[in-house]
Design a protein around this motif. Structure first.
Motif, short mmCIF file in Angstrom:
data_model
loop_
_atom_site.label_atom_id
_atom_site.label_comp_id
_atom_site.label_asym_id
_atom_site.label_seq_id
_atom_site.Cartn_x
_atom_site.Cartn_y
_atom_site.Cartn_z
N LYS A 80 0.80 -1.04 -0.36
CA LYS A 80 -0.01 0.16 -0.05
C LYS A 80 0.69 1.34 -0.01
O LYS A 80 0.53 2.33 -0.45
N VAL A 81 2.12 1.07 0.69
CA VAL A 81 2.70 2.58 0.86
C VAL A 81 4.57 1.81 0.50
O VAL A 81 4.88 0.75 0.66
N ILE A 126 10.30 4.83 7.42
CA ILE A 126 9.55 6.07 7.37
C ILE A 126 8.81 6.06 6.12
O ILE A 126 9.20 5.52 5.17
N GLY A 127 7.23 5.73 6.41
CA GLY A 127 6.38 5.66 5.27
C GLY A 127 6.16 6.88 4.43
O GLY A 127 6.18 8.19 4.86
N VAL A 128 6.08 6.52 3.15
CA VAL A 128 5.80 7.70 2.08
C VAL A 128 4.66 6.80 1.03
O VAL A 128 4.41 6.01 1.02
N LYS A 129 4.07 7.95 0.55
CA LYS A 129 2.92 7.61 -0.65
C LYS A 129 3.63 6.74 -1.70
O LYS A 129 4.80 6.97 -1.95
N LYS A 130 2.91 5.63 -2.14
CA LYS A 130 3.37 4.79 -3.04
C LYS A 130 3.72 5.62 -4.47
O LYS A 130 3.29 6.35 -4.92
N GLY A 131 5.36 5.29 -4.50
CA GLY A 131 5.68 5.69 -5.91
C GLY A 131 6.54 7.27 -5.65
O GLY A 131 6.84 7.78 -6.59
N SER A 132 6.36 7.70 -4.42
CA SER A 132 6.89 9.18 -4.18
C SER A 132 8.43 8.88 -4.54
O SER A 132 9.28 8.01 -3.91
N ASP A 133 8.69 10.20 -4.87
CA ASP A 133 10.48 10.23 -4.90
C ASP A 133 10.87 10.91 -3.62
O ASP A 133 12.14 10.99 -3.66
#
Length: 279
Positions: free
Chosen positions: A117-118, A228-235
């Motif tokens: 998901k992330v 550290i979680g980020v949105k899927k595909g985030s640079d």
């Protein structure tokens, strides 16, 4: 006359364009570019975990807060440009997917299910699932004893899932919205143990109002790789990984561990390498 009318119209269009530019073409002050060009960056943390992420009368404190602040600075944001947002365990994936936060540093264990998901940068800390017991408890001496116990954990946490799936499937598991909500029940005997990561439990045990009342089981039930979680595909993922490497290299990581978890006599594992996830 025709030329004059065209010129006037053009001037009007130009004036409108300049006005729109001055007012700003977007209301979004934060983004995932990590350039610091936005007015703010929104970061998800826990608000109720002493030593890791806690909201206090003086602001926000804890190891996760220090890590997130360091990362934000490397991304080009000052402390004043950080907007902190509470990220409860059950809400973290949704918050990232909706864009409520730019990244989350909230004792967020990297798991295959969450990675669907992330995305995760890190890991930046290796913790272990354990139990917090009353200091005078003599019933729970080993992980096997947990099957006969009333356990408290948090809805949506890996700790709760681990208990149900493999660690103590016969235990009476009582899910709560936050770990701090478990403490009164543990103190008065309504539950036998609080289970989550040893880093979190150490923070609670070290609080002045609980000094001498609780103890850790010391079971090291699992490996918990904090990412550290980020949105899927985030640079942002690669940029955060670089910042974490710099934090370890310049000794800021160890200073943050000592300052926030040292008072609880927490014996931390060495800083993990980026991408090295212990199963």
């Amino acid at each position: 006359m025709k030329l004059l009318k065209v010129t006037a119209a053009s001037a009007t269009v130009l004036a409108l364009a300049l006005t729109a530019t001055a007012c700003g073409g977007s209301d979004d002050d934060s983004g995932d570019s990590g350039s610091g060009g936005g007015k703010k960056i929104t970061i998800g943390i826990k608000f109720d975990q002493p030593g890791l992420g806690q909201k206090t009368p003086d602001g926000y404190a804890g190891f996760d807060v220090d890590v997130a602040t360091y990362v934000a600075k490397k991304l080009g944001y000052t402390e004043n440009q950080i907007e902190w947002k509470e990220s409860k365990s059950a809400d973290r994936e949704t918050m990232l997917q909706r864009g409520d936060v730019d990244f989350i540093a909230a004792t967020y264990s990297i798991t295959p299910k969450r990675q669907e998901k992330v995305d995760f940068a890190g890991p930046y800390l290796l913790a272990h699932q354990d139990v917090l017991l009353r200091a005078d408890d003599d019933k729970i001496k080993s992980p096997e004893d947990l099957n006969d116990a009333k356990l408290c954990s948090v809805t949506g946490s890996t700790s709760a899932q681990n208990i149900k799936d493999k660690l103590a499937p016969k235990a009476q598991l009582q899910p709560y919205p936050t770990y701090s909500a478990c403490l009164p029940g543990l103190q008065n005997g309504a539950i036998d143990a609080l289970t989550t990561d040893d880093s979190i439990l150490a923070g609670y045990a070290s609080q002045a109002q609980f000094k001498g009342k609780f103890k850790l089981g010391g079971f090291k039930l699992t490996n918990e790789n904090y990412g550290i979680g980020v949105k899927k595909g985030s640079d942002l993922k690669d940029k955060i990984n670089k910042a974490l490497e710099e934090m370890v290299a310049d000794k800021s990581w160890q200073k943050a561990v000592d300052a926030n978890l040292g008072p609880a006599n927490y014996k931390n594992e060495p800083a993990p390498k980026i991408g090295d996830i212990k199963s």
